[in-house]
Motif scaffolding. Structure first.
Motif, PDB file in Angstrom:
ATOM      1  N   ALA A   1      -3.131  43.415 -33.553  1.00  0.00           N
ATOM      2  CA  ALA A   1      -2.523  42.810 -32.359  1.00  0.00           C
ATOM      3  C   ALA A   1      -1.009  42.949 -32.377  1.00  0.00           C
ATOM      4  O   ALA A   1      -0.386  43.193 -31.337  1.00  0.00           O
ATOM      5  CB  ALA A   1      -2.919  41.339 -32.263  1.00  0.00           C
ATOM      6  N   LEU A   2      -0.397  42.805 -33.550  1.00  0.00           N
ATOM      7  CA  LEU A   2       1.057  42.960 -33.648  1.00  0.00           C
ATOM      8  C   LEU A   2       1.471  44.378 -33.303  1.00  0.00           C
ATOM      9  O   LEU A   2       2.483  44.609 -32.623  1.00  0.00           O
ATOM     10  CB  LEU A   2       1.528  42.578 -35.052  1.00  0.00           C
ATOM     11  CG  LEU A   2       1.345  41.102 -35.436  1.00  0.00           C
ATOM     12  CD1 LEU A   2       1.694  40.877 -36.903  1.00  0.00           C
ATOM     13  CD2 LEU A   2       2.191  40.194 -34.545  1.00  0.00           C
ATOM     14  N   GLY A   3       0.679  45.356 -33.755  1.00  0.00           N
ATOM     15  CA  GLY A   3       0.954  46.742 -33.385  1.00  0.00           C
ATOM     16  C   GLY A   3       0.741  46.981 -31.913  1.00  0.00           C
ATOM     17  O   GLY A   3       1.498  47.728 -31.270  1.00  0.00           O
TER      18      GLY A   3
ATOM     19  N   PHE B   1      -8.577  42.414 -26.888  1.00  0.00           N
ATOM     20  CA  PHE B   1      -9.025  41.590 -28.018  1.00  0.00           C
ATOM     21  C   PHE B   1      -8.957  42.444 -29.275  1.00  0.00           C
ATOM     22  O   PHE B   1      -9.649  43.460 -29.384  1.00  0.00           O
ATOM     23  CB  PHE B   1     -10.450  41.080 -27.798  1.00  0.00           C
ATOM     24  CG  PHE B   1     -11.064  40.492 -29.047  1.00  0.00           C
ATOM     25  CD1 PHE B   1     -10.429  39.470 -29.734  1.00  0.00           C
ATOM     26  CD2 PHE B   1     -12.272  40.974 -29.537  1.00  0.00           C
ATOM     27  CE1 PHE B   1     -10.982  38.935 -30.891  1.00  0.00           C
ATOM     28  CE2 PHE B   1     -12.839  40.440 -30.679  1.00  0.00           C
ATOM     29  CZ  PHE B   1     -12.191  39.426 -31.367  1.00  0.00           C
ATOM     30  N   CYS B   2      -8.101  42.040 -30.201  1.00  0.00           N
ATOM     31  CA  CYS B   2      -7.886  42.806 -31.426  1.00  0.00           C
ATOM     32  C   CYS B   2      -8.678  42.185 -32.577  1.00  0.00           C
ATOM     33  O   CYS B   2      -8.667  40.962 -32.749  1.00  0.00           O
ATOM     34  CB  CYS B   2      -6.404  42.850 -31.784  1.00  0.00           C
ATOM     35  SG  CYS B   2      -5.372  43.553 -30.465  1.00  0.00           S
ATOM     36  N   ALA B   3      -9.337  43.008 -33.365  1.00  0.00           N
ATOM     37  CA  ALA B   3     -10.191  42.521 -34.452  1.00  0.00           C
ATOM     38  C   ALA B   3      -9.394  41.958 -35.615  1.00  0.00           C
ATOM     39  O   ALA B   3      -9.985  41.432 -36.556  1.00  0.00           O
ATOM     40  CB  ALA B   3     -11.105  43.638 -34.938  1.00  0.00           C
ATOM     41  N   ALA B   4      -8.071  42.042 -35.566  1.00  0.00           N
ATOM     42  CA  ALA B   4      -7.208  41.437 -36.588  1.00  0.00           C
ATOM     43  C   ALA B   4      -5.821  41.248 -35.996  1.00  0.00           C
ATOM     44  O   ALA B   4      -5.396  42.013 -35.122  1.00  0.00           O
ATOM     45  CB  ALA B   4      -7.136  42.313 -37.835  1.00  0.00           C
ATOM     46  N   ASP B   5      -5.115  40.242 -36.478  1.00  0.00           N
ATOM     47  CA  ASP B   5      -3.748  40.007 -36.003  1.00  0.00           C
ATOM     48  C   ASP B   5      -2.843  41.195 -36.296  1.00  0.00           C
ATOM     49  O   ASP B   5      -1.921  41.484 -35.525  1.00  0.00           O
ATOM     50  CB  ASP B   5      -3.166  38.748 -36.664  1.00  0.00           C
ATOM     51  CG  ASP B   5      -3.683  37.466 -36.031  1.00  0.00           C
ATOM     52  OD1 ASP B   5      -4.436  37.551 -35.046  1.00  0.00           O
ATOM     53  OD2 ASP B   5      -3.338  36.388 -36.533  1.00  0.00           O
TER      54      ASP B   5
ATOM     55  N   GLY C   1      -7.055  52.275 -39.018  1.00  0.00           N
ATOM     56  CA  GLY C   1      -7.068  51.240 -40.041  1.00  0.00           C
ATOM     57  C   GLY C   1      -6.661  49.921 -39.426  1.00  0.00           C
ATOM     58  O   GLY C   1      -6.559  49.790 -38.203  1.00  0.00           O
ATOM     59  N   TYR C   2      -6.394  48.931 -40.281  1.00  0.00           N
ATOM     60  CA  TYR C   2      -6.109  47.577 -39.786  1.00  0.00           C
ATOM     61  C   TYR C   2      -4.623  47.256 -39.744  1.00  0.00           C
ATOM     62  O   TYR C   2      -4.243  46.165 -39.306  1.00  0.00           O
ATOM     63  CB  TYR C   2      -6.816  46.543 -40.673  1.00  0.00           C
ATOM     64  CG  TYR C   2      -6.241  46.431 -42.069  1.00  0.00           C
ATOM     65  CD1 TYR C   2      -5.236  45.510 -42.357  1.00  0.00           C
ATOM     66  CD2 TYR C   2      -6.676  47.258 -43.085  1.00  0.00           C
ATOM     67  CE1 TYR C   2      -4.687  45.416 -43.627  1.00  0.00           C
ATOM     68  CE2 TYR C   2      -6.145  47.169 -44.357  1.00  0.00           C
ATOM     69  CZ  TYR C   2      -5.160  46.256 -44.627  1.00  0.00           C
ATOM     70  OH  TYR C   2      -4.622  46.187 -45.884  1.00  0.00           O
ATOM     71  N   GLU C   3      -3.758  48.162 -40.168  1.00  0.00           N
ATOM     72  CA  GLU C   3      -2.327  47.867 -40.230  1.00  0.00           C
ATOM     73  C   GLU C   3      -1.712  47.890 -38.831  1.00  0.00           C
ATOM     74  O   GLU C   3      -2.237  48.545 -37.920  1.00  0.00           O
ATOM     75  CB  GLU C   3      -1.623  48.877 -41.136  1.00  0.00           C
ATOM     76  CG  GLU C   3      -2.114  48.860 -42.570  1.00  0.00           C
ATOM     77  CD  GLU C   3      -1.424  49.902 -43.431  1.00  0.00           C
ATOM     78  OE1 GLU C   3      -0.329  50.363 -43.028  1.00  0.00           O
ATOM     79  OE2 GLU C   3      -1.970  50.255 -44.491  1.00  0.00           O
ATOM     80  N   PRO C   4      -0.574  47.187 -38.637  1.00  0.00           N
ATOM     81  CA  PRO C   4       0.081  47.201 -37.326  1.00  0.00           C
ATOM     82  C   PRO C   4       0.363  48.606 -36.805  1.00  0.00           C
ATOM     83  O   PRO C   4       0.214  48.866 -35.602  1.00  0.00           O
ATOM     84  CB  PRO C   4       1.379  46.421 -37.589  1.00  0.00           C
ATOM     85  CG  PRO C   4       1.016  45.476 -38.688  1.00  0.00           C
ATOM     86  CD  PRO C   4       0.076  46.249 -39.573  1.00  0.00           C
TER      87      PRO C   4
END
Length: 345
Positions: free
Chosen positions: A259-261, A252-256, A225-228
């Motif tokens: 990226a935080l995770g 390169f992360c598709a969402a910040d 999923g998109y969560e950290p």
């Protein structure tokens, strides 16, 4: 010869000042819903509204139905993109005296039939749908009688208007910057999201094609999923399989959020960013400014999407043309460079 009704007549009939009447008709100042509707009602009854509409010089949007999937409604760190979009839309509606009728679905999917029913009962002038671009929803809402705009979504069939960031261009911009620094083995951390997320992969590939390099298909990592926590788990699993991360020098992360995770997973393994590996996000949400190191990212104009959606609705109302083709509006993105990117070593 009959005298044409002018703005002074409208102001007199609505019992407001001339400047208030002008603001109400042009959407140029915050007014109460009651005042704006009174002015518009007078303008319609006196025939002034139709004349101005024909000249395309009037803001005709008074009531907006806003449809939101249930998972985008809670205000939290995980929904900062959605809430920035919603806040920008709310501010613009307040400024222009547009009443918002909110509809939040019980699940992740929005019921088009229910949305249409509420829009009719509330006498809405248009519908904005956030984060849901399912083909069946779009088909059910598509109608020449009710302007619809999908925000942060796409409609390949071009049945309704859409507003979205230029996800593909933004991703290409980010990858081109990494390539220019000398990175070649760039890991793309993504998830099975909607079409908008697929566009970010497309931009990733575009940058390699433009540089006449082979797209590293073996460098695509899908999180759940998109969560950290999903980004963290995906990177830790990859490190468990291969401590070199397939030889990656950048991620390169598709969402910040991802990226935080990713940053957390790397820090837990004592892998220094950007000395050992660079990390680039996408969205430019606030927590990225305060991560360690501060996250470089592709900034999305999320606060401008709502105003762009209102403009599309008003253009369709003014045109009053059932044959008007659907418009697809994409807003540009730009790079924000902080401390998480450096040339490879």
């Amino acid at each position: 010869m009959e005298r044409k009704v002018n703005l002074k007549d409208v102001a007199r009939d609505a019992d407001v000042s001339l400047s208030t009447a002008s603001h109400a008709l042009n959407g140029t100042a915050p007014l109460t819903v009651e005042v704006r509707e009174r002015v518009l009602d007078s303008a319609k009854r006196l025939g002034y509204l139709d004349r101005r509409r024909k000249k395309a010089t009037i803001a005709a949007l008074r009531v907006l139905l806003l449809a939101i999937p249930g998972d985008a409604a809670p205000e939290s760190d995980l929904n900062l993109v959605s809430w920035t979009i919603l806040n920008g839309l709310r501010k613009e509606c307040e400024r222009r005296g547009i009443r918002i009728v909110p509809f939040v679905s019980t699940g992740r999917r929005i019921d088009g039939a229910e949305v249409k029913q509420i829009a009719l009962s509330e006498r809405a002038d248009g519908i904005v749908v956030l984060n849901d671009d399912q083909p069946e929803l779009i088909r059910s809402l598509s109608s020449p009688d009710m302007p619809v705009v999908i925000v942060n979504g796409e409609d390949p069939a071009m049945l309704v208007d859409t507003v979205t960031p230029e996800n593909r261009f933004g991703a290409r911009l980010g990858i081109e910057h990494l390539l220019a620094l000398g990175h070649r083995r760039i890991l793309h951390l993504t998830w099975k999201g909607r079409t908008t997320i697929q566009r970010r992969y497309d931009g990733f590939s575009d940058a390699y094609f433009a540089a006449q390099l082979r797209v590293p298909e073996d460098m695509i990592v899908e999180a759940e999923g998109y969560e950290p926590r999903h980004g963290e788990a995906a990177i830790k699993a990859l490190l468990d399989r291969d401590p070199t991360m397939n030889g990656a020098t950048a991620v390169f992360c598709a969402a910040d959020n991802l990226a935080l995770g990713c940053l957390k997973a790397l820090a837990d393994r004592d892998i220094r960013v950007p000395e050992a590996i660079s990390v680039l996000g996408f969205d430019d949400i606030v927590p990225g400014e305060f991560s360690r190191p501060p996250l470089s990212t592709v900034s999305v104009p999320t606060d401008k999407l709502g105003a762009a959606a209102l403009a599309l609705i008003e253009q369709r109302l003014i045109a009053n043309d059932p044959q008007r083709p659907a418009h697809r509006l994409e807003l540009g993105c730009h790079l924000v460079l902080r401390g998480s990117i450096a040339p490879p070593r």
